[in-house]
Design an enzyme around this catalytic site. Structure first.
Site, short mmCIF file in Angstrom:
data_model
loop_
_atom_site.label_atom_id
_atom_site.label_comp_id
_atom_site.label_asym_id
_atom_site.label_seq_id
_atom_site.Cartn_x
_atom_site.Cartn_y
_atom_site.Cartn_z
N ARG A 167 -10.61 16.91 47.75
CA ARG A 167 -10.05 17.47 46.50
C ARG A 167 -11.00 17.32 45.30
O ARG A 167 -10.57 17.15 44.17
CB ARG A 167 -8.70 16.81 46.15
N SER A 218 1.33 18.17 45.57
CA SER A 218 1.17 16.71 45.65
C SER A 218 0.63 16.18 44.33
O SER A 218 -0.38 16.68 43.83
CB SER A 218 0.20 16.33 46.77
N GLU A 288 -3.85 13.77 41.91
CA GLU A 288 -4.49 14.97 42.45
C GLU A 288 -4.38 16.09 41.40
O GLU A 288 -5.26 16.93 41.27
CB GLU A 288 -3.78 15.38 43.74
C1 LIG Z 1 4.24 24.15 46.16
C2 LIG Z 1 2.79 23.79 46.03
C3 LIG Z 1 2.06 23.45 47.16
C4 LIG Z 1 0.71 23.11 47.06
N1 LIG Z 1 0.02 22.78 48.18
C5 LIG Z 1 -1.29 22.45 48.09
C6 LIG Z 1 -2.04 22.10 49.26
O1 LIG Z 1 -1.55 22.12 50.37
N2 LIG Z 1 -3.34 21.77 49.10
C7 LIG Z 1 -3.96 21.76 47.87
O2 LIG Z 1 -5.17 21.47 47.80
N3 LIG Z 1 -3.28 22.07 46.76
C8 LIG Z 1 -1.97 22.42 46.83
N4 LIG Z 1 -1.28 22.74 45.69
C9 LIG Z 1 -1.93 22.65 44.39
C10 LIG Z 1 -2.58 23.98 43.91
O3 LIG Z 1 -1.84 25.11 44.33
C11 LIG Z 1 -4.02 24.14 44.38
O4 LIG Z 1 -4.79 23.02 44.02
C12 LIG Z 1 -4.66 25.42 43.84
O5 LIG Z 1 -5.93 25.58 44.40
C13 LIG Z 1 -4.79 25.41 42.31
O6 LIG Z 1 -5.08 26.74 41.90
P1 LIG Z 1 -4.61 27.28 40.47
O7 LIG Z 1 -5.19 28.64 40.30
O8 LIG Z 1 -3.16 27.18 40.32
O9 LIG Z 1 -5.35 26.23 39.53
P2 LIG Z 1 -4.90 25.74 38.07
O10 LIG Z 1 -3.77 24.79 38.18
O11 LIG Z 1 -4.76 26.90 37.16
O12 LIG Z 1 -6.23 24.91 37.68
C14 LIG Z 1 -6.54 23.72 38.40
C15 LIG Z 1 -7.85 23.13 37.84
O13 LIG Z 1 -8.93 24.03 38.11
C16 LIG Z 1 -9.55 24.46 36.87
N5 LIG Z 1 -9.89 25.87 37.06
C17 LIG Z 1 -9.06 26.96 37.09
N6 LIG Z 1 -9.78 28.07 37.32
C18 LIG Z 1 -11.07 27.70 37.43
C19 LIG Z 1 -12.30 28.39 37.65
N7 LIG Z 1 -12.34 29.72 37.83
N8 LIG Z 1 -13.46 27.68 37.69
C20 LIG Z 1 -13.45 26.33 37.52
N9 LIG Z 1 -12.32 25.61 37.29
C21 LIG Z 1 -11.16 26.29 37.26
C22 LIG Z 1 -8.49 24.21 35.80
O14 LIG Z 1 -9.08 24.04 34.53
C23 LIG Z 1 -7.83 22.94 36.32
O15 LIG Z 1 -8.61 21.81 36.03
C24 LIG Z 1 0.09 23.09 45.78
C25 LIG Z 1 0.82 23.43 44.63
C26 LIG Z 1 2.16 23.78 44.76
C27 LIG Z 1 2.94 24.16 43.52
#
Ligand SMILES: Cc1cc2nc3c(=O)[nH]c(=O)nc-3n(C[C@H](O)[C@H](O)[C@H](O)COP(=O)(O)OP(=O)(O)OC[C@H]3O[C@@H](n4cnc5c(N)ncnc54)[C@H](O)[C@@H]3O)c2cc1C
Length: 294
Positions: A167, A218, A288
């Site tokens: 992560r 998580s 996380e």
């Molecule tokens: C129901 C549920 C289940 C999930 N299951 C998992 C799982 O199994 N495994 C897992 O790893 N995660 C999981 N997640 C967490 C999340 O979905 C992932 O980490 C996902 O990759 C985050 O993407 P996002 O676009 O929502 O990021 P955001 O929440 O919008 O951003 C996350 C971080 O990345 C940064 N960021 C955003 N875009 C960029 C970019 N283009 N370049 C650089 N930095 C950037 C942001 O500033 C922030 O620090 C889950 C979440 C939920 C709600």
């Protein structure tokens, strides 16, 4: 200095709670959804010249946003959603939906993204934080990444120049913004086994995760050789609340918003759990989710 002339949606004094899956947070001074990379870089340059703090968001599914709001520019990447396939290699812009990409990969008989079918984020953020599940991580599939560095330079990096850990990635450690990336999948005979695996993973998620309430996946990283959820459950935290924030009754590593939770309620639960787990088991739980300060 005037705001750059852009086609992308631009909103002032905008509610952060509509930009994240926990549905909490105050208001952002400005939110911008760039339509292309030029608009994105122009807004970054403008914000830097104006000394405005910058925050990048994809689907907001891994962040805790401040109740007091964000006094700067939030750039939401979700309109940057181009994709191009070439056999089992796919190029995407940062805001492309990871779940959509996983489904499309299965349709094309390409294996590798099965683990990602229930991760509700963008490809760009998933690479930044090396999202993963069921023993697989997106970093394993990355070929190239085009980034915007903190000095405003655009660079294309080869996989060898990036380090991915649990992560974490060197990209996020450097505060580099992912603009585009290419992933290499594996060609399969047909998509049946891929689709069956995805169905199995989705069923597992529905059974074990509280998807009926706003949450951010998580909350804590698993400590070496153990599971954060197991420790939190064993310490008796399941169902405990601060305001409308509750440690899920279904999965102890999830905190859900039962209605009107504030970010400060979620933060309080996080800190109380960390203190309790340290006291009871000597384990320091790291988050996380990304805690954004205003
Ligand atoms: C129901 C549920 C289940 C999930 N299951 C998992 C799982 O199994 N495994 C897992 O790893 N995660 C999981 N997640 C967490 C999340 O979905 C992932 O980490 C996902 O990759 C985050 O993407 P996002 O676009 O929502 O990021 P955001 O929440 O919008 O951003 C996350 C971080 O990345 C940064 N960021 C955003 N875009 C960029 C970019 N283009 N370049 C650089 N930095 C950037 C942001 O500033 C922030 O620090 C889950 C979440 C939920 C709600």
């Amino acid at each position: 200095m005037d705001l750059p002339k852009v086609k992308g949606k631009l909103e002032k004094d905008y509610p952060l709670k509509t930009l994240n899956t926990w549905k909490t947070g105050g208001r952002a001074e400005m939110v911008f959804w760039p339509q292309n990379m030029n608009e994105l870089t122009e807004m970054v340059i403008w914000s830097k010249i104006q000394h405005k703090p910058l925050l990048f968001l994809g689907h907001g599914s891994n962040v805790l946003l401040p109740d007091k709001g964000f006094p700067g520019t939030v750039i939401v990447t979700t309109q940057l959603n181009g994709a191009r396939w070439e056999n089992e290699q796919v190029w995407t812009e940062a805001g492309y939906s990871l779940m959509r990409l996983a489904r499309e990969a299965a349709e094309r008989n390409c294996s590798g993204l099965e683990f990602a079918c229930g991760i509700p984020g963008t490809v760009g953020a998933a690479i930044a934080i090396n999202a993963g599940a069921y023993g697989k991580e997106i970093g394993e599939l990355v070929r190239n990444v085009k980034v915007l560095t903190s000095e405003g330079e655009i660079k294309t990096l080869d996989r060898k120049e990036i380090s991915f850990r649990y992560r974490k990635s060197s990209l996020q450690e450097n505060n580099w913004i992912i603009l585009e990336s290419s992933l290499r999948l594996t060609a399969a005979e047909d998509g049946t086994a891929i689709k069956a695996k995805m169905k199995e993973f989705m069923a597992k998620r529905k059974e074990t995760q509280p998807l009926e309430y706003p949450n951010a996946g998580s909350v804590f990283r698993n400590p070496q050789g153990d599971s954060a959820g197991r420790l939190i459950e064993q310490a008796g935290w399941k169902g405990k609340c601060v305001g409308d924030a509750q440690v899920s009754e279904k999965h102890a590593n999830f905190i859900v918003n039962r209605g009107n939770a504030k970010s400060e309620n979620i933060l309080q639960l996080i800190q109380d759990i960390q203190a309790d787990i340290l006291m009871k088991y000597g384990v320091k739980l790291e988050t996380e989710i990304r805690m954004i300060t205003g």
